[in-house]
Structure formats: structure tokens, C-alpha cells
Design an enzyme around this catalytic site. Structure first.
Site, PDB file in Angstrom:
ATOM      1  N   GLY A 174      48.319  33.951  34.774  1.00 44.72           N
ATOM      2  CA  GLY A 174      48.949  32.825  35.458  1.00 44.72           C
ATOM      3  C   GLY A 174      48.006  31.995  36.302  1.00 44.72           C
ATOM      4  O   GLY A 174      46.883  31.667  35.911  1.00 44.72           O
TER       5      GLY A 174
ATOM      6  N   GLY B 213      45.340  38.485  41.947  1.00 43.53           N
ATOM      7  CA  GLY B 213      46.202  38.059  40.847  1.00 43.53           C
ATOM      8  C   GLY B 213      45.431  37.396  39.732  1.00 43.53           C
ATOM      9  O   GLY B 213      45.955  36.536  39.021  1.00 43.53           O
TER      10      GLY B 213
ATOM     11  N   TYR C 205      62.425  37.198  47.648  1.00 40.73           N
ATOM     12  CA  TYR C 205      61.367  36.321  47.151  1.00 40.73           C
ATOM     13  C   TYR C 205      61.244  35.068  48.016  1.00 40.73           C
ATOM     14  O   TYR C 205      60.161  34.741  48.526  1.00 40.73           O
ATOM     15  CB  TYR C 205      61.649  35.921  45.705  1.00 40.73           C
ATOM     16  CG  TYR C 205      60.646  34.922  45.165  1.00 40.73           C
ATOM     17  CD1 TYR C 205      59.360  35.317  44.819  1.00 40.73           C
ATOM     18  CD2 TYR C 205      60.974  33.572  45.035  1.00 40.73           C
ATOM     19  CE1 TYR C 205      58.430  34.407  44.352  1.00 40.73           C
ATOM     20  CE2 TYR C 205      60.053  32.659  44.563  1.00 40.73           C
ATOM     21  CZ  TYR C 205      58.780  33.074  44.227  1.00 40.73           C
ATOM     22  OH  TYR C 205      57.861  32.164  43.777  1.00 40.73           O
TER      23      TYR C 205
ATOM     24  N   ASP D  30      43.331  42.655  40.668  1.00 39.28           N
ATOM     25  CA  ASP D  30      44.647  42.710  40.039  1.00 39.28           C
ATOM     26  C   ASP D  30      44.945  44.156  39.675  1.00 39.28           C
ATOM     27  O   ASP D  30      44.105  45.048  39.864  1.00 39.28           O
ATOM     28  CB  ASP D  30      44.699  41.819  38.789  1.00 39.28           C
ATOM     29  CG  ASP D  30      46.085  41.208  38.573  1.00 39.28           C
ATOM     30  OD1 ASP D  30      47.079  41.959  38.676  1.00 39.28           O
ATOM     31  OD2 ASP D  30      46.178  40.000  38.298  1.00 39.28           O
TER      32      ASP D  30
ATOM     33  N   GLY E  85      51.220  37.878  43.329  1.00 37.74           N
ATOM     34  CA  GLY E  85      52.601  37.870  43.795  1.00 37.74           C
ATOM     35  C   GLY E  85      53.542  38.225  42.662  1.00 37.74           C
ATOM     36  O   GLY E  85      53.154  38.248  41.490  1.00 37.74           O
TER      37      GLY E  85
ATOM     38  N   LYS F 224      58.122  34.188  50.776  1.00 37.59           N
ATOM     39  CA  LYS F 224      57.293  32.991  50.699  1.00 37.59           C
ATOM     40  C   LYS F 224      57.464  32.124  51.945  1.00 37.59           C
ATOM     41  O   LYS F 224      56.501  31.501  52.426  1.00 37.59           O
ATOM     42  CB  LYS F 224      57.641  32.204  49.437  1.00 37.59           C
ATOM     43  CG  LYS F 224      57.304  32.927  48.136  1.00 37.59           C
ATOM     44  CD  LYS F 224      55.809  33.200  48.007  1.00 37.59           C
ATOM     45  CE  LYS F 224      55.447  33.725  46.630  1.00 37.59           C
ATOM     46  NZ  LYS F 224      53.989  33.930  46.466  1.00 37.59           N
TER      47      LYS F 224
ATOM     48  N   ASP G  14      46.569  47.883  43.910  1.00 33.93           N
ATOM     49  CA  ASP G  14      47.962  47.512  44.122  1.00 33.93           C
ATOM     50  C   ASP G  14      48.109  47.000  45.547  1.00 33.93           C
ATOM     51  O   ASP G  14      48.120  47.789  46.501  1.00 33.93           O
ATOM     52  CB  ASP G  14      48.863  48.726  43.885  1.00 33.93           C
ATOM     53  CG  ASP G  14      50.336  48.398  44.060  1.00 33.93           C
ATOM     54  OD1 ASP G  14      50.669  47.245  44.377  1.00 33.93           O
ATOM     55  OD2 ASP G  14      51.164  49.324  43.879  1.00 33.93           O
ATOM     56  N   LEU G  15      48.241  45.695  45.698  1.00 31.15           N
ATOM     57  CA  LEU G  15      48.331  45.101  47.030  1.00 31.15           C
ATOM     58  C   LEU G  15      49.691  45.321  47.673  1.00 31.15           C
ATOM     59  O   LEU G  15      49.904  44.940  48.822  1.00 31.15           O
ATOM     60  CB  LEU G  15      48.023  43.603  46.960  1.00 31.15           C
ATOM     61  CG  LEU G  15      46.625  43.259  46.442  1.00 31.15           C
ATOM     62  CD1 LEU G  15      46.406  41.745  46.485  1.00 31.15           C
ATOM     63  CD2 LEU G  15      45.546  43.962  47.245  1.00 31.15           C
TER      64      LEU G  15
END
Length: 275
Positions: free
Chosen positions: A12, A8, A164, A32, A71, A168, A41-42
């Protein structure tokens, strides 16, 4: 100096963490979908394998740390993709890189959870258990079905909120369970998590609106400090968890949320062990 992989890394918290580590003189391997050393692409098995192979090639099989930050948020329309990216993308990549972390002699891994795992009251227990059991396809199907069952007004605002929060929640539970296993702990690979709150990142803004419209005192959850977080606030703690001096901390979940979780659940932690 150390070599770290940061997923990522293009925006951010990932970008801020990569910049912080690079500024300290470390080698950073960014992963990323775009604007990174490794484009992968994870959310797919193929992307995770590609990322792992390229990371291992670049670090020569010895890796000092991983900051698994990639994420997506609850605004993503496809709840199945939320599960694949947020949970399976992180877990599968870390499992693949664990031997390289062990080879360093002081491997460190930190994942990004969310305080949504404890402050959003729509955790899907069945979805969490499917994730922890490693059943990705079943988890994807469950996530989509649960999203479709949400009220229309909720789906219009945050179509994947349950997936979501559940992704998490499952991720942080995986950290707690995994960090103390011999394959990690006795190999000297420390695994910890950070649970951010309202941090002004593209992910958050995509879910809730424009930063110019933000009022901490009018936010849906309590904001005791009266300010929103910045990506650099998370990057600071990412760096601390990756330091070799952080030798006696594993399985920890650090809330970096301006006090939101404490305000909403003041008596939730610590929880006494029952006989």
C-alpha cells in the site's frame, strides 16, 4: 542522501513511499510484519522496542526522517488491536526515535491519519482521551467494549469502525499537540500528518470490497474529483514532508482525499479562535 525509516513498507502507501524515497537515492529502512528489512509487530510493546533498536542500529543513531505509515483498517475484528497498532504503535515508535531525528539536525516525521477522523460520526471521545493519556490497556478495553455495543449490522461490515476512526482522530490530535513542544520543535524535528481518503490499497479493499466493483459516484462519501486515490498520491506528499526544504511546516494535517472532507465539512476549516 538521507536515511529514512518507513513503517508498513510491505504494501500500500508504505510500499509506495519506500519506493519513491529509494528511487530518489535515499536509504530506506523498511519495517513491517513481512517482506521488510525489519520484521516487527508495532501492535506490541516488544515489537516497537525491537523495531526501534534495529532502526537505530542500522542508522547509527542518526535518522533523517520517519514515515509512520503502518496501520490497520476498520475491518479488523479486534478493536483493541486497531488502537494498539494505529495509535500506540506509531506514537511509541516516534517517541523512541525522536533523539535520533534530533541528532540529524533536520529530522522529519510524517504520520498517516485518515479523513475518517473527521467524516465518520462515531468518534469515541473517551477512547480518544485514554489514548492521548497514554493508557493503552484501558484504551484496548474501551475499544472492545464500544465495538461490542455497535449494532450487529455495523459489526458485520466494519467491526472496528469506531476504534479505527477514534485511533486516527487521536493520532492527528497527538501530532498537533506534540509538534509544537520544545522537545520536537526547538530540536528541529518537524512532525506533520497526512489524512488520506479513499485510496485503493489492500487496507481499503479489505474493508469495502473489490476494486473492480468501485464507482466513485456511488461511494458512501462524496468523491468530488470522481476518482479514487492511489498509493503513489500519498507517497508524493510523504516525500515532500520529509524533505529538508520543508523547514517551516510542523503540526500540519494535509487532507489528500480528493476533496471529500471539504465537500462534507466546507466550513469546518479554518475555525476562528474564540475569545
Amino acid at each position: 542522501m538521507a536515511t529514512f525509516a518507513v513503517t508498513g513498507s510491505a504494501s500500500g502507501m508504505g510500499a509506495a513511499s519506500a519506493a519513491t524515497l529509494s528511487a530518489a537515492g535515499h536509504t530506506v529502512i523498511g519495517v513491517d510484519l513481512r517482506d521488510a528489512d525489519i520484521l516487527a509487530d508495532l501492535g506490541t510493546a516488544e515489537g516497537r522496542e525491537r523495531a526501534a533498536e534495529e532502526i537505530l542500529a542500522r542508522c547509527g543513531g542518526t535518522l533523517d526522517g520517519v514515515a509512520a505509515i503502518a496501520g490497520v483498517g476498520p475491518n479488523l475484528p479486534d478493536a483493541a488491536a486497531v488502537m494498539s497498532i494505529n495509535y500506540f504503535g506509531t506514537v511509541r515508535l516516534l517517541e523512541r526515535l525522536r533523539p535520533a531525528l534530533a541528532a540529524s539536525g533536520a529530522g522529519r516525521a510524517v504520520v498517516i491519519g485518515s479523513n475518517a477522523a473527521s467524516t465518520v460520526p462515531i468518534i469515541d471521545d473517551d477512547l480518544v482521551e485514554l489514548a492521548l493519556a497514554g493508557k493503552e490497556q484501558a484504551a484496548r478495553e474501551r475499544a472492545r467494549a464500544a465495538a461490542e455495543a455497535m449494532p450487529a449490522e455495523v459489526r458485520a461490515m466494519v467491526p472496528s469502525i469506531s476504534a479505527y476512526a477514534s485511533s486516527k482522530f487521536a493520532l492527528i490530535r497527538w501530532v498537533r499537540r506534540t509538534a509544537v513542544t520544545p522537545a520536537w520543535a526547538r530540536q528541529g524535528v518537524l512532525l506533520n500528518g497526512i489524512a488520506p481518503g479513499a485510496v485503493l490499497t489492500p487496507l481499503m479493499l479489505g474493508a469495502t470490497g473489490d476494486a473492480a466493483d468501485y464507482d466513485p459516484d456511488g461511494f458512501p462519501t462524496p468523491m468530488p474529483l470522481g476518482v479514487f486515490g492511489r498509493p503513489e498520491d500519498i507517497a508524493f506528499w510523504v516525500q515532500q514532508f520529509l524533505r529538508p526544504e520543508a523547514r517551516f511546516t510542523t503540526g500540519a494535517i494535509l487532507y489528500v482525499d480528493g476533496g471529500t472532507d471539504a465537500a462534507m465539512r466546507p466550513d469546518a476549516q479554518p475555525t476562528a479562535m474564540t475569545p
